[in-house]
Scaffold this motif. Structure first.
Motif, short mmCIF file in Angstrom:
data_model
loop_
_atom_site.label_atom_id
_atom_site.label_comp_id
_atom_site.label_asym_id
_atom_site.label_seq_id
_atom_site.Cartn_x
_atom_site.Cartn_y
_atom_site.Cartn_z
N VAL A 1 -0.97 -4.27 -5.36
CA VAL A 1 -0.48 -2.91 -5.18
C VAL A 1 -1.69 -2.01 -4.97
CG1 VAL A 1 0.65 -0.95 -6.30
CG2 VAL A 1 1.60 -3.25 -6.55
N ALA A 2 -1.62 -1.17 -3.95
CA ALA A 2 -2.69 -0.21 -3.67
C ALA A 2 -2.09 1.19 -3.64
CB ALA A 2 -3.38 -0.53 -2.36
N LEU A 3 -2.75 2.14 -4.31
CA LEU A 3 -2.33 3.53 -4.34
C LEU A 3 -3.50 4.38 -3.86
CD1 LEU A 3 -0.87 3.64 -7.99
CD2 LEU A 3 0.30 2.87 -5.91
N ALA A 4 -3.20 5.35 -2.99
CA ALA A 4 -4.27 6.24 -2.52
C ALA A 4 -3.64 7.53 -2.01
CB ALA A 4 -5.09 5.58 -1.42
N VAL B 1 0.86 -1.19 0.00
CA VAL B 1 0.00 0.00 0.00
C VAL B 1 0.89 1.24 0.00
CG1 VAL B 1 -1.89 1.20 1.14
CG2 VAL B 1 -1.69 -1.29 1.35
N PHE B 2 0.75 2.08 -1.00
CA PHE B 2 1.59 3.26 -1.15
C PHE B 2 0.78 4.54 -1.04
CE2 PHE B 2 3.72 -0.04 -3.73
CZ PHE B 2 4.97 -0.03 -3.14
N THR B 3 1.39 5.54 -0.43
CA THR B 3 0.85 6.89 -0.40
C THR B 3 2.02 7.85 -0.31
OG1 THR B 3 -0.91 8.27 0.57
CG2 THR B 3 0.60 7.20 2.10
N LEU B 4 1.76 9.14 -0.52
CA LEU B 4 2.80 10.15 -0.36
C LEU B 4 2.61 10.83 0.99
CD1 LEU B 4 3.03 11.91 -3.84
CD2 LEU B 4 4.25 9.90 -3.01
N ARG B 5 3.70 10.94 1.73
CA ARG B 5 3.71 11.66 2.99
C ARG B 5 4.87 12.64 2.91
NH1 ARG B 5 0.31 9.35 6.70
NH2 ARG B 5 1.42 10.09 8.56
N GLY B 6 4.53 13.93 2.81
CA GLY B 6 5.55 14.92 2.52
C GLY B 6 6.07 14.70 1.11
N ASP B 7 7.37 14.62 0.98
CA ASP B 7 7.99 14.38 -0.32
C ASP B 7 8.41 12.93 -0.51
OD1 ASP B 7 7.75 17.07 -1.07
OD2 ASP B 7 9.63 17.61 -0.08
N ASP B 8 7.92 12.03 0.33
CA ASP B 8 8.36 10.63 0.29
C ASP B 8 7.26 9.70 -0.20
OD1 ASP B 8 10.99 11.02 1.31
OD2 ASP B 8 10.17 11.18 3.34
N LEU B 9 7.64 8.74 -1.03
CA LEU B 9 6.77 7.61 -1.34
C LEU B 9 6.88 6.64 -0.18
CD1 LEU B 9 4.97 5.96 -3.30
CD2 LEU B 9 7.10 4.95 -4.18
N ALA C 1 6.78 -4.45 -6.39
CA ALA C 1 5.69 -3.47 -6.35
C ALA C 1 6.20 -2.06 -6.63
CB ALA C 1 5.01 -3.52 -4.98
N VAL C 2 7.34 -1.70 -6.05
CA VAL C 2 7.89 -0.36 -6.28
C VAL C 2 8.22 -0.18 -7.75
CG1 VAL C 2 9.87 1.14 -5.82
CG2 VAL C 2 8.74 -0.03 -3.93
N GLU C 3 8.83 -1.19 -8.36
CA GLU C 3 9.18 -1.08 -9.77
C GLU C 3 7.92 -1.00 -10.62
OE1 GLU C 3 10.86 -0.63 -13.37
OE2 GLU C 3 11.72 -0.30 -11.38
N ARG C 4 6.87 -1.74 -10.27
CA ARG C 4 5.61 -1.66 -11.01
C ARG C 4 5.05 -0.24 -10.96
NH1 ARG C 4 1.01 -4.93 -11.87
NH2 ARG C 4 2.52 -6.56 -12.45
N VAL C 5 5.04 0.36 -9.76
CA VAL C 5 4.50 1.71 -9.63
C VAL C 5 5.34 2.71 -10.42
CG1 VAL C 5 3.99 3.57 -8.00
CG2 VAL C 5 3.45 1.21 -7.39
N ARG C 6 6.65 2.59 -10.33
CA ARG C 6 7.53 3.52 -11.05
C ARG C 6 7.37 3.38 -12.57
NH1 ARG C 6 12.88 2.65 -7.17
NH2 ARG C 6 12.29 4.24 -5.63
N LEU D 1 -7.42 -4.31 2.71
CA LEU D 1 -7.12 -2.89 2.55
C LEU D 1 -8.05 -2.05 3.44
CD1 LEU D 1 -5.54 -0.67 1.05
CD2 LEU D 1 -7.36 -0.69 -0.68
N LEU D 2 -9.31 -2.42 3.48
CA LEU D 2 -10.27 -1.69 4.31
C LEU D 2 -9.92 -1.84 5.79
CD1 LEU D 2 -12.88 -0.03 4.49
CD2 LEU D 2 -14.15 -2.21 4.50
N GLU D 3 -9.55 -3.06 6.21
CA GLU D 3 -9.23 -3.30 7.61
C GLU D 3 -7.94 -2.60 8.02
OE1 GLU D 3 -11.25 -7.78 7.86
OE2 GLU D 3 -9.08 -7.54 8.02
N GLU D 4 -6.96 -2.54 7.13
CA GLU D 4 -5.66 -1.99 7.48
C GLU D 4 -5.60 -0.47 7.34
OE1 GLU D 4 -3.29 -3.57 8.82
OE2 GLU D 4 -3.70 -5.68 8.45
N THR D 5 -6.35 0.12 6.42
CA THR D 5 -6.24 1.55 6.15
C THR D 5 -7.55 2.30 6.28
OG1 THR D 5 -6.68 1.40 3.77
CG2 THR D 5 -4.40 1.03 4.49
N GLY D 6 -8.67 1.60 6.35
CA GLY D 6 -9.96 2.26 6.35
C GLY D 6 -10.40 2.70 4.98
#
Length: 246
Positions: A114-117, A26-34, A154-159, A72-77
């Motif tokens: 892979v989850a993106l939000a 599960v990926f998200t951006l926090r500040g300038d970081d993936l 997963a990181v390579e897939r997203v990139r 995903l719902l249980e872990e992140t809402g």
């Protein structure tokens, strides 16, 4: 022999025990970081080690996709069915030594997703985890099971998908500026992106973004030029691709 006769005689005990799990990157951006969501395992095997969130597919009650949405719902809402979140199957992992339970005769195959939000909240440990946290992908410790490999894939897939799809839009909330969108590429790729060239490529791609009425997004604003804001344009692919800086 008919199929009905075969079913009456079929004995599942003739086959080794088999389990299917799902693991989520599960990926998200926090500040300038993936950042990726990690959980510290509260149960054996690998109790106390960090891992990707996930769990077993409920036998006879759900598909792997359903299990991934549930986890995903249980872990992140986040309900991927009803939100801007993007959930996609990555690959299946079935190496004979990937799970310690295999030594006891249980074959464990994991289907990774892979989850993106955008803007996901602080991590909260679920019932079977001792802790949870968002971690920059460049600072992830050694993970349990084969999750290091899953995360790398997963990181390579997203990139890679940022080059030829509009998946970057899953990291921002409309309306957004092209500067915000460019920062998604920079965070995911870990590279600086030249602003003017990026703007030209995005606006030259039909359906990538759609302008938003600036006045409507800034009611009561007086003086000065309101920022240029955009929303998703409906396209799924980027042609020509936006290539990663080397």
């Amino acid at each position: 022999m008919s199929e009905r006769q075969w079913l009456r005689e079929y004995d599942p005990r003739s086959y080794p025990p088999f389990a299917v799990t799902v693991d989520l990157a599960v990926f998200t951006l926090r500040g300038d970081d993936l950042c990726v969501l990690l959980v510290r395992r509260g149960e054996y095997p690998h109790r106390g080690r960090w891992a990707l969130p996930g769990g077993h597919v409920l036998h006879g009650r759900e598909s792997a996709d359903d299990a991934a949405h549930r986890e995903l719902l249980e872990e992140t809402g986040v309900d991927a069915w009803r939100s801007n979140a993007h959930l996609q199957q990555l690959a299946a992992y079935s190496a004979p030594d990937r799970d310690p339970r295999m030594a006891a005769g249980l074959q464990v195959v994991s289907i990774a997703y892979v989850a993106l939000a955008p803007g996901l909240p602080d991590a909260v440990a679920g019932t079977d985890a001792a802790d949870a946290r968002w971690t920059p992908v460049g600072a992830v410790p050694a993970l349990a099971f084969d999750h290091d490999r899953i995360l790398a894939d997963a990181v390579e897939r997203v990139r890679a998908k940022l080059e030829y799809t509009t998946s970057a839009l899953h990291f921002v909330t409309a309306p957004f500026s092209l500067t915000e969108l460019r920062r998604v590429y920079e965070a995911v790729w870990g590279r600086s992106v030249e602003p003017a060239n990026f703007r030209r490529k995005v606006l030259a791609t039909p359906g990538f973004v759609s302008p938003v009425d600036r006045a409507a997004t800034a009611p009561g604003r007086r003086g000065g030029r309101p920022p240029e804001l955009y929303g998703p344009g409906g396209a799924a692919t980027v042609d020509p691709p936006i290539r990663r800086p080397m």
